[in-house]
Design a protein around this motif. Structure first.
Motif, short mmCIF file in Angstrom:
data_model
loop_
_atom_site.label_atom_id
_atom_site.label_comp_id
_atom_site.label_asym_id
_atom_site.label_seq_id
_atom_site.Cartn_x
_atom_site.Cartn_y
_atom_site.Cartn_z
N ALA A 139 0.82 -1.21 0.00
CA ALA A 139 0.00 0.00 0.00
C ALA A 139 0.86 1.26 0.00
CB ALA A 139 -0.92 0.00 1.22
N ARG A 140 2.01 1.21 0.65
CA ARG A 140 2.84 2.40 0.77
C ARG A 140 3.62 2.71 -0.50
NH1 ARG A 140 5.80 5.66 4.34
NH2 ARG A 140 7.91 6.15 3.55
N MET A 141 4.14 1.67 -1.17
CA MET A 141 5.06 1.88 -2.26
C MET A 141 4.38 1.83 -3.63
SD MET A 141 8.48 -0.11 -0.88
CE MET A 141 9.47 0.56 -2.24
N VAL A 142 4.94 2.56 -4.56
CA VAL A 142 4.45 2.61 -5.93
C VAL A 142 5.48 1.93 -6.82
CG1 VAL A 142 3.86 4.09 -7.88
CG2 VAL A 142 3.20 4.74 -5.53
N PHE A 143 5.02 1.03 -7.69
CA PHE A 143 5.95 0.35 -8.60
C PHE A 143 6.42 1.34 -9.66
CE2 PHE A 143 7.50 -2.28 -11.98
CZ PHE A 143 8.07 -3.38 -11.32
N ALA A 145 9.75 1.46 -12.31
CA ALA A 145 10.98 0.83 -12.81
C ALA A 145 12.12 1.81 -13.01
CB ALA A 145 10.70 0.09 -14.11
N ASP A 146 11.80 3.11 -13.03
CA ASP A 146 12.84 4.12 -13.26
C ASP A 146 13.35 4.75 -11.98
OD1 ASP A 146 12.64 3.85 -16.09
OD2 ASP A 146 10.86 5.13 -16.08
N ALA A 147 12.78 4.38 -10.84
CA ALA A 147 13.09 5.07 -9.59
C ALA A 147 14.34 4.54 -8.90
CB ALA A 147 11.90 4.98 -8.63
N THR A 148 14.70 3.29 -9.15
CA THR A 148 15.80 2.67 -8.42
C THR A 148 16.67 1.83 -9.35
OG1 THR A 148 14.41 0.75 -7.88
CG2 THR A 148 14.48 2.55 -6.27
N GLY A 149 17.80 1.36 -8.82
CA GLY A 149 18.70 0.47 -9.55
C GLY A 149 19.06 -0.72 -8.69
N THR A 150 19.92 -1.59 -9.20
CA THR A 150 20.26 -2.80 -8.46
C THR A 150 21.03 -2.50 -7.17
OG1 THR A 150 22.28 -3.06 -9.78
CG2 THR A 150 20.30 -4.24 -10.53
N GLY A 151 21.60 -1.31 -7.06
CA GLY A 151 22.33 -0.95 -5.85
C GLY A 151 21.54 -0.14 -4.85
N THR A 152 20.25 0.07 -5.12
CA THR A 152 19.42 0.86 -4.20
C THR A 152 19.12 0.06 -2.94
OG1 THR A 152 18.37 1.99 -6.07
CG2 THR A 152 17.25 2.11 -3.95
N ASP A 153 19.29 0.69 -1.78
CA ASP A 153 19.04 -0.01 -0.52
C ASP A 153 17.61 0.22 -0.03
OD1 ASP A 153 19.03 2.54 0.67
OD2 ASP A 153 21.11 2.38 1.29
N ALA A 154 17.24 -0.54 1.00
CA ALA A 154 15.88 -0.48 1.54
C ALA A 154 15.54 0.91 2.06
CB ALA A 154 15.71 -1.52 2.64
N VAL A 155 16.49 1.56 2.71
CA VAL A 155 16.24 2.88 3.29
C VAL A 155 15.87 3.89 2.21
CG1 VAL A 155 17.35 4.84 4.45
CG2 VAL A 155 17.69 2.52 5.32
N THR A 156 16.61 3.88 1.11
CA THR A 156 16.34 4.82 0.02
C THR A 156 14.99 4.54 -0.64
OG1 THR A 156 18.71 5.04 -0.42
CG2 THR A 156 17.20 5.71 -2.17
N ALA A 161 9.36 5.80 -1.38
CA ALA A 161 8.13 5.02 -1.54
C ALA A 161 7.91 4.59 -2.99
CB ALA A 161 6.91 5.80 -1.02
N ARG A 162 8.99 4.30 -3.66
CA ARG A 162 8.92 3.88 -5.06
C ARG A 162 10.01 2.86 -5.32
NH1 ARG A 162 5.66 7.85 -7.19
NH2 ARG A 162 5.77 6.99 -9.30
N GLY A 163 9.78 2.00 -6.32
CA GLY A 163 10.79 1.03 -6.69
C GLY A 163 10.21 -0.14 -7.41
N VAL A 164 10.99 -1.21 -7.50
CA VAL A 164 10.57 -2.43 -8.18
C VAL A 164 10.52 -3.56 -7.16
CG1 VAL A 164 11.44 -1.70 -10.42
CG2 VAL A 164 12.96 -2.91 -8.84
N ASN A 219 2.97 -7.55 -5.03
CA ASN A 219 1.59 -7.82 -5.40
C ASN A 219 0.65 -7.89 -4.19
OD1 ASN A 219 1.79 -8.28 -8.40
ND2 ASN A 219 3.29 -9.77 -7.71
N GLY A 220 1.20 -7.80 -2.98
CA GLY A 220 0.39 -7.82 -1.77
C GLY A 220 -0.26 -9.16 -1.50
N ILE A 221 0.44 -10.26 -1.84
CA ILE A 221 -0.13 -11.60 -1.69
C ILE A 221 0.91 -12.55 -1.10
CG2 ILE A 221 -1.75 -11.34 -3.62
CD1 ILE A 221 0.24 -12.87 -5.38
N SER A 222 0.45 -13.70 -0.64
CA SER A 222 1.36 -14.80 -0.34
C SER A 222 1.74 -15.46 -1.67
CB SER A 222 0.69 -15.82 0.58
OG SER A 222 0.35 -15.24 1.81
#
Length: 276
Positions: A139-143, A145-156, A161-164, A219-222
């Motif tokens: 609910a908090r984050m928005v998908f 694909a341009d917001a982050t890279g493979t080196g982006t950490d959880a804090v960033t 509130a964006r990422g993949v 996807n917010g699922i198990s």
């Protein structure tokens, strides 16, 4: 489901690259509810391809080129049968103790914001807490694909509130570990109707008296029979499908194409009997 997976990673180098080495984690292992019917890994350059197992129990292939290359294509194809397990993860190789997955990494360290977010979830029951955390991240984050890279950490990723899927999973692992719950990163595939620019990622967390349970915060699922589990680790770097090194090569261009398609339900009765 019977899921057919076709996965291609192609590298183009502006100059000939020498000493190319690629570590592949692209072959799934079987578990109680995941059976690998067939699998093939091909590399179109001359060299050696050696199968192995890493410290997490993941199947690996190490490719070493025997001559300089200007183009390298890794092709993976196979079929995997999956059953409904209601999120439970059982029957896979587990070489490490669960406490290993309480360790933080540079990509999964929690800051005060993630810590507060984790403690904001219901705390009466661990399973309920993890389900709530899964939904809250979704609910908090928005998908994006341009917001982050493979080196982006959880804090960033959490702060913006964006990422993949990688970022959603890193946030889940960071928050779960803050709560004292072992959690690990999973790379794999998820059946979708369209072609995909990459694989998928989700998390597994250890629930007392139940075992490892898969959560897909993107996807917010198990996890479901549409998920094919390939590799696990503390974070993306431990479970990345392809990691490598090279000498020379100039500018590198990479293209990834992934297809995971349900080709139809199959009977698993005979397969279970054969494994008994």
């Amino acid at each position: 489901m019977r899921i057919r997976i076709d996965y291609t990673t192609a590298y183009d180098y502006s100059q000939a690259a020498s000493s190319v080495v690629q570590l592949l984690r692209v072959q799934p292992r079987g578990g109680w509810d995941q059976h690998v019917a067939r699998w093939r890994v091909d590399v179109d350059a001359d060299g050696s391809l050696r199968a192995g197992t890493d410290v997490f129990g993941n199947a690996t292939h190490l490719f070493t080129a025997s001559s300089p290359v200007t183009r390298l294509t890794i092709s993976v194809t196979g079929e995997v049968d999956t059953d409904e397990a209601h999120g439970a993860v059982r029957g896979f190789l587990e070489p490490l103790p669960p406490a290993m997955f309480l360790r933080t990494t540079d990509l999964t360290t929690a800051d005060p914001a993630i810590t507060a977010f984790a403690h904001d979830q219901p705390q009466d029951d661990i399973l309920d807490t993890l389900h709530a955390l899964n939904l809250a991240i979704n609910a908090r984050m928005v998908f994006d694909a341009d917001a982050t890279g493979t080196g982006t950490d959880a804090v960033t990723a959490f702060a913006q509130a964006r990422g993949v899927c990688q970022d959603y999973t890193h946030v889940f692992c960071a928050a779960a570990r803050i709560l004292g719950v072992p959690a690990r990163y999973v790379s794999g595939h998820y059946v979708r109707p369209e072609a995909q620019p990459a694989g998928h990622a989700w998390a597994e967390a250890l629930v007392p008296d139940l075992g490892w349970v898969g959560f897909d915060p993107t996807n917010g699922i198990s996890i479901t029979p549409a998920h094919v589990r390939v590799a696990v680790g503390l974070d993306y770097l431990d479970a990345a499908p392809v990691r490598g090194a090279r000498r020379g090569g100039g500018v590198e261009t990479m293209h990834v194409a992934v297809s995971a398609v349900d080709t139809g339900a199959v009977s698993r009765q005979s397969q279970h009997q054969g494994q008994a």
